[in-house]
Every structure is written in C-alpha cells, then in structure tokens.
Scaffold this active site. Structure first.
Site, mmCIF file in Angstrom:
data_model
loop_
_atom_site.group_PDB
_atom_site.id
_atom_site.type_symbol
_atom_site.label_atom_id
_atom_site.label_comp_id
_atom_site.label_asym_id
_atom_site.label_seq_id
_atom_site.Cartn_x
_atom_site.Cartn_y
_atom_site.Cartn_z
ATOM 1 N N CYS A 301 -2.799 -3.637 1.439
ATOM 2 C CA CYS A 301 -2.538 -4.429 2.732
ATOM 3 C C CYS A 301 -2.847 -4.494 4.024
ATOM 4 O O CYS A 301 -3.718 -4.767 4.663
ATOM 5 C CB CYS A 301 -0.886 -4.887 3.299
ATOM 6 S SG CYS A 301 -0.313 -3.620 3.494
ATOM 7 N N GLU A 401 -7.043 -12.488 1.950
ATOM 8 C CA GLU A 401 -7.114 -11.632 1.390
ATOM 9 C C GLU A 401 -8.316 -11.413 0.384
ATOM 10 O O GLU A 401 -7.713 -11.948 -0.377
ATOM 11 C CB GLU A 401 -5.721 -10.282 0.440
ATOM 12 C CG GLU A 401 -4.734 -10.013 1.657
ATOM 13 C CD GLU A 401 -3.613 -9.730 1.024
ATOM 14 O OE1 GLU A 401 -3.028 -10.442 -0.069
ATOM 15 O OE2 GLU A 401 -3.272 -8.531 1.366
HETATM 16 P P1 NAD Z 1 2.439 -9.981 -5.949
HETATM 17 O O1 NAD Z 1 3.222 -11.164 -4.970
HETATM 18 O O2 NAD Z 1 2.049 -10.847 -7.301
HETATM 19 O O3 NAD Z 1 3.572 -9.162 -6.507
HETATM 20 C C1 NAD Z 1 4.748 -8.575 -5.853
HETATM 21 C C2 NAD Z 1 5.680 -7.971 -7.585
HETATM 22 O O4 NAD Z 1 6.402 -9.244 -6.667
HETATM 23 C C3 NAD Z 1 5.975 -7.823 -8.316
HETATM 24 O O5 NAD Z 1 6.711 -6.463 -8.711
HETATM 25 C C4 NAD Z 1 5.835 -9.032 -9.456
HETATM 26 O O6 NAD Z 1 6.261 -8.618 -10.708
HETATM 27 C C5 NAD Z 1 6.874 -9.382 -7.805
HETATM 28 N N1 NAD Z 1 6.594 -11.220 -8.906
HETATM 29 C C6 NAD Z 1 6.128 -11.809 -8.767
HETATM 30 N N2 NAD Z 1 6.591 -13.118 -8.637
HETATM 31 C C7 NAD Z 1 7.893 -12.943 -8.519
HETATM 32 C C8 NAD Z 1 9.353 -14.230 -7.819
HETATM 33 N N3 NAD Z 1 8.781 -15.690 -8.477
HETATM 34 N N4 NAD Z 1 10.619 -14.103 -7.601
HETATM 35 C C9 NAD Z 1 10.177 -12.165 -7.331
HETATM 36 N N5 NAD Z 1 9.292 -11.455 -7.740
HETATM 37 C C10 NAD Z 1 8.233 -11.953 -8.374
HETATM 38 O O7 NAD Z 1 1.769 -8.703 -4.981
HETATM 39 P P2 NAD Z 1 1.231 -7.903 -6.258
HETATM 40 O O8 NAD Z 1 -0.133 -8.247 -6.667
HETATM 41 O O9 NAD Z 1 1.763 -6.965 -7.032
HETATM 42 O O10 NAD Z 1 0.811 -6.434 -4.665
HETATM 43 C C11 NAD Z 1 -0.256 -7.506 -3.884
HETATM 44 C C12 NAD Z 1 0.053 -7.916 -1.737
HETATM 45 O O11 NAD Z 1 1.011 -7.151 -1.508
HETATM 46 C C13 NAD Z 1 -0.703 -7.976 -1.622
HETATM 47 O O12 NAD Z 1 -1.236 -10.292 -1.160
HETATM 48 C C14 NAD Z 1 -0.955 -7.530 -0.230
HETATM 49 O O13 NAD Z 1 -1.419 -7.484 0.921
HETATM 50 C C15 NAD Z 1 0.561 -6.834 -0.171
HETATM 51 N N6 NAD Z 1 0.698 -5.802 -0.197
HETATM 52 C C16 NAD Z 1 2.189 -5.821 1.412
HETATM 53 C C17 NAD Z 1 2.200 -4.532 1.602
HETATM 54 C C18 NAD Z 1 3.249 -4.319 3.467
HETATM 55 O O14 NAD Z 1 3.541 -3.119 4.087
HETATM 56 N N7 NAD Z 1 2.896 -5.317 4.085
HETATM 57 C C19 NAD Z 1 1.853 -3.160 0.952
HETATM 58 C C20 NAD Z 1 1.557 -3.361 0.010
HETATM 59 C C21 NAD Z 1 0.862 -4.481 -0.250
#
Ligand code: NAD
Length: 508
Positions: A301, A401
């Site tokens: 992130c 991103e």
């Molecule tokens: P993602 O949003 O695809 O998934 C994150 C989580 O959400 C997973 O556990 C997934 O199964 C769940 N999920 C998916 N759809 C959902 C729904 N409709 N309802 C509830 N839960 C749901 O993200 P990712 O691909 O796993 O991670 C990458 C992203 O995370 C990037 O955008 C990154 O910037 C962000 N990130 C942010 C931080 C921060 O601290 N700001 C830190 C790490 C990652």
C-alpha cells in the site's frame, strides 16, 4: 531489456515439498474443517502450500455468535488490563519463538523473500508488545471545572464484536495492526484473512490459545469475500468492521455496513509520490526510491510507485536508478539474498503488465524492464524491475495503484507544480520529499494531502507512530497510542455531587 543485465537468483534444488499446511476455522475455541476446501500454491515454486477450510455463511455466522457470546458474558472485557496485557505479551513471545515456521509459510503463500518475511513477523511481535502496554495505560478523562456540585468522567469501553478482514500482501503484520489493539481494548473478534494467505493467521490462532486467550474471544473463518467477508460486514451482531484492502472493496464494505450503522475503519490503497528537489542528496534518494518501489515486489500500500523529479536532476537520478535496479536481487524467495520475490497471481501479473504497455502505447518510454521475468528453476511468475519515463499525469500508470515493481517518473519545474501533481489523486496514504532544505521539507509536509509524510527517508514505520490514509486511502488510524481508541466507545458520566447549587427547574 536483456535479463543478463539483472541480478537474478534461480533455484537449483527441487521446489520445497513440506507437508501441506491444513488450515481450519477457529470457532468458539474449536478447530473446524467445515464442508469444503480450497488450496494455495506458492507463486514462486508452483508447489501446494496450504489446504484451507472453505468458509460458508453458516461458518461466518457461527463465528460471530461465538464472538458475541464471549463479549456479552464479559469473559475477556471484564478482565483487568494487567491480565489482558499478560496474554498479549505471551503471544508476542510465542510469535518470536515460532518466527521461522511462520515466516516460511508467509513466504511460500505470498512469494515474498524469506528475510523480509522474518522481519515482518518480528515487527508484528513488537506490535503485540506495544498493544499490551496500551491495555494497562488507556484511560478516560475527568472534568473538574463544571461547577462545585458537578463532576464529569469519560469511560473508555470496548466497542464489542469486531470483524477484521485482511489482504494478502502483509498477512501477519496487518492482522497484528488490528487484533492486539482490539484485544487490549477488551473487544472480541472474527478474523477473515485473504483467501490467498490463510496459513499464518491460523498459526496466530494457535498461539493465542497457547497464550491463554479464552475460547470464543478470537474466531477465524477462512474463505472468500463472498460469502464470508459479506456476512462479517452485514451481520447485526457485529459492532465494527476493520478492513485493510483495496479501495473498491472498502467502498463495498461501507455500503454493506450502512443498514446496521457499524463503525468502520479502513486502510486502503495509495498512489504515493516522492518529490525530488534539485538540492536533494541524489544517492540517498535513489536508494530509498529503489527500496520504495521494489520492496514486497511493489505489492505494498505504501509503494513509492511514482516520483516527481525536478527537471534539472532527472537525467542523473534516472541513471542512478537504472544502475541500482540492476543490482537488486530478484528471484527465489527462499534464498537469503533475494530482495524481490514472486508476483501473487497470474491475473495480477497481467494487470501490472497492462499498465506498463498502455503507458508505452501512450508515449511513455522504458528506462528499464517492462516485461515478465523468467527465473531459472522456478515455474512461478516474476516481473522485471521497471522504470517508466515520460509519464504524463493523466496516464493510468500515474494515477492508479499498479502494485508491482514499476516506477512512474514525472517531472516538475516549480514547487507549486510539484504539489499539484502530489495532490491530484483520489488517494492520500503517504508522500515523501527529498531536499537538503528543512524549509522545503516542512512546506511540503504542510501541503501534502497524505496520512504520512516522510522527509529524506521512505517507509520507516514505528509502533509509536499512527498510520492511515486521508481521502480515499482510508478512515481512521492504526498504530500509535490512539490505536486502541478505534476499538473503544467513550461513555460520558455526568455526576451531581453534594447539594444542587442551581435553582430548581420547577418553581416552588
Ligand atoms: P482486496 O480488497 O481484494 O481484498 C482484501 C480482503 O477483502 C480479502 O480478505 C478479501 O477476501 C476480502 N473481500 C473481498 N471482497 C469482499 C467483500 N465484498 N466484502 C468483504 N470482504 C471482501 O485487497 P487485496 O488484493 O487482498 O490487497 C491489496 C490491496 O490492499 C491494495 O489496494 C493495497 O493498497 C491495500 N492495502 C492497504 C494497506 C493500508 O494499510 N492502507 C495495507 C496493505 C494493503
């Protein structure tokens, strides 16, 4: 690009063939296999790493029921802070004891280098210790200036049942940015790790039990956003959702929680700029920029995925970046010298490449990379270190991103122009400035729309300092002293003491 110009670490030995990790749900203190399974392969080695129970709506509801009961009967929330802190401290020690095992699984599931996985687990243990201290030191306020017969108090109370939904890029660290603070506050929780990285959250569950956490206080349900994440965001028995992941899913969670008006904490994406002024120490800046864009293969992130460089230094800085990029070790995540490992999935690799090819088609030029990277002895997927010059602010590679080892390079002439580029984004997670002038750095820090500003450094983080985003990068803050407050409600107690001094409301 020819790959022999790069530092690649292949693999001579066969791929690791440890037994597959069997990940089960943890519900009310019981490990449950559920009805189906899904699997995870190492993105570098292609070998199977984990077979996990596939969470259903019923599993998610059972976990919420357990967390609700555990909160409502006070088995955790009424313990003195000292006892809660002892469990968190013991958990930190157990994490440190098991660091090799946890890091190995983190590396195999995520593709990140083993040395960085170990550092991440050690950093996570430190968060459990820091949160333990907060369990004993979180206090409300008193207000003693309300008049002679009045005293005001605020009580900090746990918010209740917290759903925690985490991503795949730092699985163990991110759950540790949430769970110990919620537990320190006295909350109970249901945790859903990413479907790509279930194993280390399950190990954390094992360690919590060993540390003496009562059954039902932390529950873990494995599986996908639908249905597990959706149930965790909609069930009326949940008081708060703490989510880290993409901005798109963050928006969906806010909408899903609206009917029951849950508290929501969001840590979302970023398009984090670093501005390099003409008076910067270019060697220091180039090293930090390389770290910022290649760390965790850019799947971060906080990735420093775009730099905005003063026109007078763009030539020398780009040269330094190309030279450094060739020295960064890409390849087998299990090799101790590797600095950049595998990309999480085929779909994600294709997305990274699309951003790069679209930029090139739109007039950007490649100073390095721009293609998938074959690594000897590894069937998995890697992406080359990629430096993209002549990026214009309207290109998707400059605004979205990319989440890969890809740096966008833009130029500026004036401070105002640089700040316009910094702030012209829907994101606001972090921003950095490189200049020998304290005045320039401070001016930048005041004008940058970001939750974190780094001056002459990049991506340093400490448990003592809050972290989070503004704009569409998030809501709320993790870490720092305030982290526990996100998991608390404030109750105001207004007390009349002694004889009432004001006149009665109803006249005698
Ligand atoms: P993602 O949003 O695809 O998934 C994150 C989580 O959400 C997973 O556990 C997934 O199964 C769940 N999920 C998916 N759809 C959902 C729904 N409709 N309802 C509830 N839960 C749901 O993200 P990712 O691909 O796993 O991670 C990458 C992203 O995370 C990037 O955008 C990154 O910037 C962000 N990130 C942010 C931080 C921060 O601290 N700001 C830190 C790490 C990652």
């Amino acid at each position: 690009m020819t790959t022999h110009d790069l530092r690649l670490i292949g693999r001579d030995d066969p791929a690791p063939s440890d037994p597959v990790f069997e990940a089960r749900h943890l519900i009310d203190g019981q490990w449950l296999s559920g009805t189906g399974t899904f699997t995870r392969e190492s993105p570098a080695h292609g070998t199977r790493v984990t077979r996990a129970a596939l969470g259903t709506e019923a599993d998610a509801k059972a976990a919420i029921a357990a967390a609700r009961a555990a909160f409502d009967d006070g088995r955790w929330s009424t313990l003195p802070g000292k006892e809660r802190a002892a469990v968190l401290d013991r958990t930190a020690a157990l994490i440190e004891r098991d660091i090799d095992r946890i890091a190995q699984l983190e590396t195999l599931e995520s593709g990140k280098p083993i040395t960085q996985a170990k550092a991440e687990i050690a950093g996570a243990a430190d968060l459990w210790r820091y949160a333990a201290a907060l369990a004993r030191t979180s206090v409300g306020e008193t207000q003693n200036a309300l008049g002679p017969d009045m005293l005001g108090l605020t009580l900090r109370e746990p918010i209740g049942v917290v759903s925690m939904i985490t991503p795949w890029n730092f699985p163990f660290l991110i759950v540790s940015q949430k769970l110990p603070y919620a537990l320190a506050a006295g909350c109970t929780a249901v945790v859903k790790p990413s479907e790509l990285t279930s194993a280390t959250t399950v190990i954390l569950g094992e360690l919590l039990i060993e540390a003496g956490l009562p059954a039902g206080v932390v529950n873990i349900v494995l599986g996908y956003g639908a249905p597990v994440g959706e149930v965790l965001s909609t069930d009326p028995r949940v008081d708060m959702v703490s989510f880290t992941g993409s901005t798109g899913v963050g928006r969906a969670i806010v909408a899903a929680t609206a009917p029951t008006l849950k508290k929501v904490a969001l840590e979302l994406g970023g398009k984090n700029p670093q501005v390099v002024f003409a008076d910067a120490d270019l060697d220091a800046a180039a090293d930090a920029i390389a770290f910022g864009v290649y760390f965790n293969a850019g799947e971060c992130c906080n990735s420093g995925s775009r730099i905005i460089v003063h026109r007078n230094v763009i030539g020398p800085l780009t040269e330094k970046l190309v030279a450094l990029s060739r020295k960064v070790a890409f390849g087998d995540p299990l090799h101790p010298d590797t600095q950049v490992g595998a990309i999480i999935s085929d779909a994600h690799q294709a997305k990274i490449d699309r951003y790069v090819q679209d930029a090139v088609a739109g007039g950007a030029t490649l100073a390095l990379g721009g293609a998938a990277l074959p690594v000897e002895g590894l069937p998995g997927r890697f992406y080359a270190p990629t430096l993209v010059n002549d990026v214009t602010p309207d290109m998707p590679i400059a605004t979205q991103e990319v989440f890969g080892p890809v740096l966008s390079i833009l130029t500026f002439d004036t401070f105002e122009e640089a700040m316009g580029l910094v702030n012209d984004t829907e994101y606001g997670l972090s921003a950095g400035v490189w200049s020998e002038s304290v005045e320039t750095c401070l001016r930048f820090a005041r004008h940058a729309q970001a939750g974190t500003v780094w001056t002459n450094t990049w991506m340093d983080g400490f448990p003592e300092l809050p972290f989070g985003g503004v704009k569409q990068s998030g809501l709320g803050r993790e870490l720092g002293r305030q982290a526990i407050e996100d998991y608390q409600e404030t109750k105001t107690v207004t007390m009349r003491i002694g004889t009432q001094t004001r006149a009665p409301w109803v006249a005698e």
